[in-house]
Design an enzyme around this catalytic site. Structure first.
Site, mmCIF file in Angstrom:
data_model
loop_
_atom_site.group_PDB
_atom_site.id
_atom_site.type_symbol
_atom_site.label_atom_id
_atom_site.label_comp_id
_atom_site.label_asym_id
_atom_site.label_seq_id
_atom_site.Cartn_x
_atom_site.Cartn_y
_atom_site.Cartn_z
ATOM 1 N N VAL A 1 8.056 -2.335 -5.707
ATOM 2 C CA VAL A 1 8.848 -2.028 -4.514
ATOM 3 C C VAL A 1 9.917 -3.097 -4.361
ATOM 4 O O VAL A 1 9.616 -4.288 -4.336
ATOM 5 C CB VAL A 1 7.952 -1.981 -3.270
ATOM 6 C CG1 VAL A 1 8.794 -1.792 -2.007
ATOM 7 C CG2 VAL A 1 6.925 -0.866 -3.400
ATOM 8 N N GLY B 1 -4.770 -4.028 -3.927
ATOM 9 C CA GLY B 1 -5.740 -5.125 -3.866
ATOM 10 C C GLY B 1 -6.933 -4.701 -3.031
ATOM 11 O O GLY B 1 -7.166 -3.497 -2.813
ATOM 12 N N PHE B 2 -7.679 -5.673 -2.545
ATOM 13 C CA PHE B 2 -8.868 -5.341 -1.751
ATOM 14 C C PHE B 2 -8.522 -4.483 -0.545
ATOM 15 O O PHE B 2 -9.227 -3.522 -0.239
ATOM 16 C CB PHE B 2 -9.552 -6.630 -1.288
ATOM 17 C CG PHE B 2 -10.233 -7.372 -2.391
ATOM 18 C CD1 PHE B 2 -11.335 -6.824 -3.029
ATOM 19 C CD2 PHE B 2 -9.779 -8.603 -2.818
ATOM 20 C CE1 PHE B 2 -11.979 -7.494 -4.055
ATOM 21 C CE2 PHE B 2 -10.410 -9.287 -3.846
ATOM 22 C CZ PHE B 2 -11.512 -8.739 -4.470
ATOM 23 N N GLY C 1 0.363 -1.633 -2.687
ATOM 24 C CA GLY C 1 -0.603 -2.663 -3.083
ATOM 25 C C GLY C 1 -2.001 -2.096 -3.237
ATOM 26 O O GLY C 1 -2.523 -1.454 -2.329
ATOM 27 N N GLU D 1 -12.426 -25.138 -7.357
ATOM 28 C CA GLU D 1 -13.012 -24.317 -8.415
ATOM 29 C C GLU D 1 -12.329 -24.564 -9.754
ATOM 30 O O GLU D 1 -12.995 -24.711 -10.793
ATOM 31 C CB GLU D 1 -12.931 -22.826 -8.032
ATOM 32 C CG GLU D 1 -14.010 -22.450 -7.020
ATOM 33 C CD GLU D 1 -13.721 -21.162 -6.246
ATOM 34 O OE1 GLU D 1 -14.558 -20.796 -5.394
ATOM 35 O OE2 GLU D 1 -12.687 -20.523 -6.480
ATOM 36 N N ASP E 1 -3.658 -10.339 3.064
ATOM 37 C CA ASP E 1 -2.970 -11.640 3.051
ATOM 38 C C ASP E 1 -1.535 -11.589 3.541
ATOM 39 O O ASP E 1 -0.936 -12.627 3.828
ATOM 40 C CB ASP E 1 -2.964 -12.205 1.618
ATOM 41 C CG ASP E 1 -4.319 -12.758 1.214
ATOM 42 O OD1 ASP E 1 -5.241 -12.726 2.056
ATOM 43 O OD2 ASP E 1 -4.459 -13.209 0.065
#
Lengths: 431, 431
Positions: free
Chosen positions: B90, B24-25, B22, B182, B311
Site C-alpha cells: 500500500v 499480522g496477528f 496487514g 533475547e 502496533d
C-alpha cells in the site's frame, strides 16, 4: 594477505600441505578420510554449507526448507582437528608455482591439491539465456525459483489481462533428465494439489507446465520402459511433455521452440551441466564438457600431486565410458581417494585404481511414482518411490535433518501441504 | 489496473467493501472473524506469509529456520471463501475518496478499512543509522543478521590482523527491552556453545557482545527483580551489559557510546519502534510514535468506517495509558474488532469497547532462563523458560510447525546444536 604461513600447520612437519577445493559429496569424503588420519588439510568452499543436492528440487518447489538439506561444513568436519576450513572463492590456480589464489587477494600454497568443485549449468554456448532460464545448483538458486513460481501466481491472481494471466501460469522446464522430470512433476503437484484452493480469481490446477527435451525420450539414462512410464505419469499430472524439441531461444517471458514463440512466466533450466570453471584454470587436459581428464587413480596426468574427482573430473569407467556425474560416484571417489592418499603419504604406497560400484539409478516422477534401475533389476511405481524416500532420508547428513525431513514428507504425504511456501526475496516478474 | 470491479464481489450486494491492510496477528484475526461470517473481505499484505514475530530472533541467531515461524497467508485463510488475498504494497490512502493505492499502480476502493500494518524500526531521527544497525522485523532482516554474524566469524578466522579480528568478533546490540535481551542472550549461546569447536584460529567463545541500554535498567517493562535477574544471567553468559549508555553515533564498523568510538563487526538495532508509515498516510491524528489515535472501539475518530489496531494504533487502556505493543494485544484486538464489526454490519449493533486482558509478559534470557510476570505473579528461571517454550510452541500456527519446532528445540537443548547455521546470502562485511 598471504596465508602460506598459517596453512603450513603448527610448526615444521614432513607431511605435505594438502588443499581440497569444494566441500560437496566428493571433497567432504576426502577431507574426512585425511582428517581421520590426522593429516593437516585445508578445505576451501565458497559456501559455508554442504548441500544435499539430490533434494534441491524439493526446496525449489516448496517441499523442504534450506535447513533440511544443508549442513554447515564446519559442523560436519568439527571432529577432525587437523582440518581447517576457509570460506572463500578460488579465482586462480598456478599449477607450476603450486598456489591457488582466493577472491579477496589471499593465496594458498599446496603440495597436494584435490579439485572437487563440481559442475555448473551449461547453456550450450548461449550464456545469454542464463538470465531468463534459472538453473538449480545452489540454495540461492532454489529460493529464487521458489519465489518466482509463487510470485507468478500472485501476479496472475491480480491481473485482469487474460493473456498475461495465461503467460504467468505457464512454466517451461528445459531438459528431460532426472532433474527436469523431478522439477516438472513436483511443480505439477504443487499447482494441482497444494495451491488448488488458495486463489479466488485463478485456478492453479490449470497452470501449464511444459517439459522440453531435445532427445527422443525422457530419462535417456534409463530403460525405454522407464521413459514411457515417466512420460505417462507426468501426463497424468497434467505436464505437457515435448520430446524431440530443441530450444531455439530464451528471452524474458518467452521461449522459442519448434520455430514458434511460447509466452512463459518463467523458464527453468535442467538441460545440461559443465565442469566448474576451476577445471579450466588448472590448465590440464579437459573433455568437451570441460571436465579434467584423470587416470584411474583420479590423478591428473603430468601434474604430480594434483587430483580431480566428482562432477569436475572425467574418470574412465570399466566400459571405456566416463563414470557418470552422480552423487554416489562423487562419494565413492572421495572415500577412495582419501584412503588411497593416506597410504600414499604415510608409507609411499602407490595410488590405487578407482572402481565404481553402481548402486542403481533413481528418478522421481511424483508422489508414489519413481523409477529405480540397477542393471537388469528394474522397479517402477510406489515401491521405487518408497525405497527412494527411505534411502534419501538415510543419506541426509545430520540426525536432526533426518527426523525433520521424515516428518515433513509424512505430513505432506497425508495432506498435500507444503510448509515452505515462502517468498523471502522480492523479484521482478517481468525480467 | 483498477481493481474496484473485482473486489466488489460476485454481483451487487448490500455488504460494504472491506479492506484489511496487514496480515499480522491483528489483521489475520479480523479476517478470520469476518470470513467466518461470510463477509467479502480483501486482505492486502506485502509479504506472502504471516510471521510469528516473537520467535524471529531465533531465526536471526540460527536456532530456527524461516519455515518454522512463517505460514503462507493463503494457507491460513484458505477455508474462508469470502476472503480475497492480494500480495502488494500500500503506497497511499485517500481517506476522502475511500481508496488505497498499491505499489504497482492498482487501486482498491473500500467502505470499511482496517489498518493493521504494524510497526517499523525507529532510529529516533537518525535514519542514517539504519544502514549500519540492522533491525529485526522481517524474515529478510533475520536472514541478513544471521549471514552477517556467521560471515564475521569466517572473516575473523581468515584475517591475520589482531585488531580486525577483535572488531569482527564484537557485536553491539542496542536496546535492553525483551528483543535486545533475547538477541544478546541467544547470540552469546551461539558463540559460547554452538560455534565453540568450529574454528581453528579464533575462539568464538571469546566474542564480545555489548548490550547497550540508554535507561537505567534492562527490561524496563518488568519488575526491578526481573531486570537484575536478566542482567546477572546475561553477564554469566559473557554479555557486557551497559545501562545508562546512550548511542551517540552508528557508522560502518563503529558505534559511538559514552563519547568513545567502539569498533564493532556489526550492530543490531532493538531500541525502538514506530508505527508503519501507513499511519501517517491516513491523515488522522497520531501520537509521537506515529500511532493512529483510536477510541476504545478501535475506530478512528472523525473517519467513519476506518479502524486501526495492533502496533500501529494508540488505543487507550483502563489506566489511561495506551495498551502495550504486544502480539497478544494485537490478537485480542483483532478478535474483538472482527466480532464487533460482524454485528455492526449485520444488524447495526453499536461497536463495543475493547478491554485488554493481560496474559503476562515474558522475556527470554537464555537456555533455562526467562522471566514471566503477570501483576503480582512473578516467575524466573527454569520454570518460566519451560512455560515459555510450551506456550510458544502451542501458539505457532500450523501443526507441522509445532512438531518441527519442538524437535528442533529438544535437539538443540540436548546438543547445543543449531541446524540453521546457513549463509544463503553474500554480504559485504566492510559495509
Amino acid at each position: 594477505m598471504d596465508m602460506q604461513q598459517k596453512t603450513s600447520g603448527p610448526g615444521p612437519s614432513a607431511a605435505p600441505r594438502i588443499v581440497i577445493v569444494g566441500a560437496g559429496f566428493a571433497g567432504l569424503e576426502v577431507a574426512k578420510k585425511l582428517g581421520r588420519a590426522g593429516l593437516e588439510v585445508t578445505v576451501v568452499d565458497r559456501e559455508n554449507h554442504h548441500l544435499f543436492q539430490p533434494l534441491l528440487y524439493q526446496v525449489a518447489t516448496a517441499g523442504l526448507s534450506a535447513t533440511d538439506i544443508a549442513e554447515p561444513i564446519r559442523k560436519v568436519l568439527r571432529g577432525h582437528e587437523s582440518v581447517t576450513i576457509l570460506l572463500g572463492e578460488v579465482t586462480g590456480i598456478d599449477a607450476s608455482a603450486r598456489r591457488i589464489s582466493l577472491g579477496d587477494g589471499g593465496e594458498l600454497a599446496y603440495e597436494v591439491l584435490v579439485l572437487a568443485a563440481g559442475a555448473v549449468d551449461s547453456y550450450f554456448g548461449h550464456d545469454e539465456w542464463a538470465a531468463h532460464a534459472a538453473g538449480l545448483k545452489t540454495l540461492a538458486d532454489a529460493h529464487h525459483i521458489r519465489s518466482r513460481a509463487l510470485l507468478a501466481f500472485e501476479e496472475a491472481e491480480r491481473t485482469t489481462d487474460p493473456a498475461e494471466q495465461k503467460r504467468l501460469m505457464t512454466t517451461a522446464v528445459v531438459g528431460g533428465g532426472p532433474t527436469g522430470v523431478e522439477l516438472a512433476g513436483s511443480l505439477a503437484e504443487l499447482c494441482r494439489h497444494t495451491l488448488a484452493d488458495d486463489f479466488r480469481n485463478i485456478a492453479p490446477e490449470n497452470a501449464r507446465i511444459l517439459l522440453i527435451e531435445a532427445g527422443p525420450r525422457l530419462l535417456a539414462g534409463f530403460s525405454n520402459e522407464a521413459s514411457r512410464y515417466a512420460e505417462q505419469r507426468l501426463r497424468r499430472l497434467g505436464v505437457e511433455v515435448l520430446t524431440d524439441t530443441a530450444v531455439e531461444d530464451v528471452r524474458a517471458g518467452t521461449i522459442r521452440i519448434a520455430g514458434r514463440d511460447q509466452a512463459v512466466g518463467h523458464t527453468l533450466w535442467a538441460a545440461g551441466v559443465a565442469a566448474s570453471p576451476l577445471a579450466a584454470m588448472l590448465g590440464a587436459e579437459t573433455d568437451k564438457g570441460g571436465r579434467v581428464l584423470v587416470d584411474d587413480t583420479l590423478a591428473v596426468p603430468g601434474m604430480p600431486g594434483v587430483y580431480a574427482l566428482g562432477d569436475l573430473a572425467h574418470c574412465p569407467g570399466p566400459d571405456g565410458q566416463p563414470v557418470p556425474g552422480l552423487a554416489q560416484v562423487a562419494k565413492q571417489q572421495g572415500r577412495h581417494l582419501g584412503e588411497s592418499l593416506v597410504r600414499h603419504i604415510r608409507d609411499g604406497s602407490p595410488l590405487r585404481p578407482f572402481r565404481y560400484r553402481g548402486r542403481g539409478n533413481t528418478a522421481i516422477v511424483g508422489r508414489n511414482a519413481a523409477v529405480f534401475e540397477q542393471g537388469r533389476f528394474k522397479v517402477r511405481g510406489w515401491f521405487a518411490w518408497f525405497a527412494w524416500v527411505v534411502v534419501h532420508v538415510y543419506l541426509l547428513v545430520g540426525f536432526q535433518n533426518r527426523v525433520q525431513v521424515s516428518i515433513q514428507w509424512f505430513w505432506r504425504y497425508l495432506t498435500y501441504e507444503r510448509g515452505a511456501r515462502l517468498v523471502t526475496e522480492k523479484d521482478d516478474l517481468r525480467g
